[in-house]
Design a protein around this motif. Structure first.
Motif, PDB file in Angstrom:
ATOM      1  N   UNK A 115       0.806  -1.218   0.000  1.00 30.06           N
ATOM      2  CA  UNK A 115       0.000   0.000   0.000  1.00 30.06           C
ATOM      3  C   UNK A 115       0.844   1.276   0.000  1.00 30.06           C
ATOM      4  N   UNK A 116       2.166   1.140  -0.181  1.00 36.94           N
ATOM      5  CA  UNK A 116       3.036   2.305  -0.243  1.00 36.94           C
ATOM      6  C   UNK A 116       3.383   2.914   1.116  1.00 36.94           C
ATOM      7  N   UNK A 117       2.945   2.278   2.206  1.00 33.17           N
ATOM      8  CA  UNK A 117       3.220   2.823   3.539  1.00 33.17           C
ATOM      9  C   UNK A 117       4.643   2.481   3.966  1.00 33.17           C
ATOM     10  N   UNK A 118       5.228   3.373   4.777  1.00 34.00           N
ATOM     11  CA  UNK A 118       6.505   3.043   5.391  1.00 34.00           C
ATOM     12  C   UNK A 118       6.254   1.995   6.467  1.00 34.00           C
ATOM     13  N   UNK A 119       7.312   1.307   6.888  1.00 36.33           N
ATOM     14  CA  UNK A 119       7.178   0.199   7.829  1.00 36.33           C
ATOM     15  C   UNK A 119       7.545   0.638   9.243  1.00 36.33           C
ATOM     16  N   UNK A 120       6.761   0.165  10.204  1.00 35.24           N
ATOM     17  CA  UNK A 120       7.054   0.399  11.623  1.00 35.24           C
ATOM     18  C   UNK A 120       7.128  -0.900  12.412  1.00 35.24           C
ATOM     19  N   UNK A 121       6.653  -2.000  11.824  1.00 39.29           N
ATOM     20  CA  UNK A 121       6.675  -3.295  12.506  1.00 39.29           C
ATOM     21  C   UNK A 121       7.215  -4.340  11.528  1.00 39.29           C
ATOM     22  N   UNK A 122       8.234  -5.070  11.985  1.00 44.79           N
ATOM     23  CA  UNK A 122       8.874  -6.079  11.150  1.00 44.79           C
ATOM     24  C   UNK A 122       8.756  -7.434  11.832  1.00 44.79           C
ATOM     25  N   UNK A 123       8.291  -8.418  11.086  1.00 41.94           N
ATOM     26  CA  UNK A 123       8.208  -9.787  11.590  1.00 41.94           C
ATOM     27  C   UNK A 123       9.182 -10.608  10.752  1.00 41.94           C
ATOM     28  N   UNK A 124      10.324 -10.945  11.355  1.00 44.88           N
ATOM     29  CA  UNK A 124      11.383 -11.658  10.644  1.00 44.88           C
ATOM     30  C   UNK A 124      11.263 -13.158  10.892  1.00 44.88           C
ATOM     31  N   UNK A 125      11.173 -13.922   9.809  1.00 49.56           N
ATOM     32  CA  UNK A 125      11.121 -15.378   9.868  1.00 49.56           C
ATOM     33  C   UNK A 125      12.521 -15.921   9.626  1.00 49.56           C
ATOM     34  N   UNK A 126      13.007 -16.754  10.525  1.00 48.54           N
ATOM     35  CA  UNK A 126      14.256 -17.490  10.309  1.00 48.54           C
ATOM     36  C   UNK A 126      13.843 -18.953  10.195  1.00 48.54           C
ATOM     37  N   UNK A 127      13.997 -19.517   9.011  1.00 47.07           N
ATOM     38  CA  UNK A 127      13.489 -20.862   8.737  1.00 47.07           C
ATOM     39  C   UNK A 127      14.650 -21.810   8.439  1.00 47.07           C
ATOM     40  N   UNK A 128      14.737 -22.884   9.207  1.00 45.88           N
ATOM     41  CA  UNK A 128      15.785 -23.872   8.910  1.00 45.88           C
ATOM     42  C   UNK A 128      15.358 -24.619   7.653  1.00 45.88           C
ATOM     43  N   UNK A 129      16.336 -25.075   6.912  1.00 49.94           N
ATOM     44  CA  UNK A 129      16.061 -25.699   5.613  1.00 49.94           C
ATOM     45  C   UNK A 129      15.092 -26.879   5.717  1.00 49.94           C
ATOM     46  N   UNK A 130      15.180 -27.642   6.786  1.00 48.58           N
ATOM     47  CA  UNK A 130      14.285 -28.804   6.944  1.00 48.58           C
ATOM     48  C   UNK A 130      12.822 -28.379   7.080  1.00 48.58           C
ATOM     49  N   UNK A 131      12.581 -27.120   7.457  1.00 45.81           N
ATOM     50  CA  UNK A 131      11.208 -26.621   7.644  1.00 45.81           C
ATOM     51  C   UNK A 131      10.736 -25.748   6.488  1.00 45.81           C
ATOM     52  N   UNK A 132      11.508 -25.697   5.404  1.00 45.79           N
ATOM     53  CA  UNK A 132      11.216 -24.703   4.378  1.00 45.79           C
ATOM     54  C   UNK A 132       9.913 -24.928   3.621  1.00 45.79           C
ATOM     55  N   UNK A 133       9.345 -26.093   3.694  1.00 45.17           N
ATOM     56  CA  UNK A 133       8.109 -26.306   2.959  1.00 45.17           C
ATOM     57  C   UNK A 133       6.891 -26.196   3.863  1.00 45.17           C
ATOM     58  N   UNK A 134       6.481 -27.268   4.489  1.00 43.27           N
ATOM     59  CA  UNK A 134       5.220 -27.236   5.232  1.00 43.27           C
ATOM     60  C   UNK A 134       5.238 -26.308   6.433  1.00 43.27           C
ATOM     61  N   UNK A 135       6.249 -26.376   7.274  1.00 42.06           N
ATOM     62  CA  UNK A 135       6.273 -25.548   8.484  1.00 42.06           C
ATOM     63  C   UNK A 135       6.299 -24.072   8.118  1.00 42.06           C
TER      64      UNK A 135
END
Length: 156
Positions: free
Chosen positions: A93-113
């Motif tokens: 929507x063109x808005x600047x960001x104030x909240x970041x949700x960072x996902x760190x995913x191990x390779x074994x979880x890259x699909x379903x999890x």
């Protein structure tokens, strides 16, 4: 996988000093390194940037959800940060960001999890009331409860 399993209060920072996308990703990655979720910071950050190159992870309503699937991740985890400054980020929507949700995913979880987690978080972010609370909530535990309650609603 439940939000409680991948997010804890140590990985929520509600007063980030970051003023740029790079600083925000670095600051949240540091939380994940301290928590033991990320075991190779440089490799993980490289993988986050590779994902960003495929298309921006800016959502809407001042939220971004960057993520990296990486062998630098020991166990899949989330980190959430709120900035003191609006951060320029390519969002839907063109808005600047104030909240970041960072996902760190191990390779074994890259699909379903990973897909399930992303679905839970996106479901939460589809609710404007949850977004409004996410942007002002002052207690990290309550942020976890906000995201978890939506995830539970989706499984019922």
């Amino acid at each position: 996988m439940d939000i409680w399993e991948v997010l804890n209060v140590k990985n929520i920072k509600l007063n980030m000093s970051a003023k740029s996308k790079e600083e925000a990703i670095e600051e949240l990655t540091d939380l994940l390194v301290q928590d033991g979720a990320v075991i190779n910071k440089d490799e993980f950050i490289r993988d986050v940037w590779l994902r960003e190159e495929q298309g921006s992870t800016g959502f809407e309503n001042h939220i971004a959800i960057p993520h990296g699937k990486s062998s630098g991740v020991a166990h899949t985890a989330l980190a959430i940060g709120r900035t003191q400054h609006d951060i320029p980020w390519e969002t839907m929507d063109g808005s600047d960001v104030r909240c970041i949700i960072l996902f760190a995913v191990r390779l074994a979880d890259q699909n379903t999890t990973h897909i399930r987690l992303l679905s839970h978080v996106s479901g939460s972010l589809a609710d404007e009331d949850i977004i409004a609370k996410l942007l002002v909530e002052t207690h990290p535990q309550r942020i976890i409860e906000l995201l978890n309650s939506e995830a539970e609603d989706q499984t019922v």
